[in-house]
Design an enzyme around this catalytic site. Sequence first.
Site, PDB file in Angstrom:
ATOM      1  N   GLY A 218      42.672  44.693  43.823  1.00 45.11           N
ATOM      2  CA  GLY A 218      42.409  45.471  42.617  1.00 45.11           C
ATOM      3  C   GLY A 218      43.669  46.058  42.030  1.00 45.11           C
ATOM      4  CG  ASP A 245      49.717  36.892  31.217  1.00 45.77           C
ATOM      5  OD1 ASP A 245      50.538  37.816  31.377  1.00 45.77           O
ATOM      6  OD2 ASP A 245      50.014  35.691  31.307  1.00 45.77           O
TER       7      ASP A 245
END
Length: 299
Positions: A218, A245
């Site tokens: 995470g 991205d």
Amino acid sequence: MARIVVVGSINMDLVTLVPRFPVAGETLLGERFLTVPGGKGANQAVAAARLGAQVVMVGAVGRDAFGEQLARGLVEEGVDTTHVTTRDDVGSGTASITVAEGDNQIVVVPGANAHVTATQVEAARALIERADAVLVQMEIPLETVEATVRLGRAVDVPVILNPAPAQPLPREWLAQARYLTPNQHELAAVLGDAGDTDFRELMRRAPCPVVLTRGGEGAWYREQGEPLHQHGFSVDVVDTTGAGDTFNGALAVFLRDGLEVAVRKACAAAALSVTRLGAQGGMPTRDELEAFLGSRAGA
């Protein structure tokens, strides 16, 4: 609808799928080859557009077949390319990507991306002034990155600086960024650390707030006080290209909802992105993201 300006690179990704990574000097038969639009800037622009944002891209391509295809692809994704220039003196940027066993190796040739200028950023000032967030990465000249960060601070618009590929950055202008979004290796490189310091301590040392990505674990984020953790989402990994991205694009889109919400949604979007092949190919739509989060409610 969030308004996002992305200042960054536009590449054609040359992707080769192999059963494993070759060792130095080895010739290995690949399984598949394809060309797909990429570049960290374009990827983040597409990620934000698919999540429902109005997106303007500031960048450059060459006057070649790749450049025409890349610009057309951005327009088809709903990205405004008014501030994408076409260069006659250099080719479009490329990234040669080898994918094996759910991971990747990448070699980038900047091409036209090396000619994205601070003048272009200034020409987009009016759009930046009205933006909800600005995204910028490190596949364009450093002076252009600096100009973007400083302009964002001057007009009080949050600039999210994704320091990839990483290099040491001056603390004085790094402090002008609203958020820095590295992984652990990139954060160490940006701060000039040897890499043996705990990432949470590095987050405390950074001169600006940090949102640090940790792959399947995470993300960690810190504005003030101690770093906080947002868990990752378990999925079947096909291709990790573009996950970072996607995370950055989503973070920009949902930043208006507060950092905690934005980081959670960015982690979910990144998780979805690795379930399909290609940097842009796996990027989710807003409906897909909301459905995914709904199925993981309470997780």
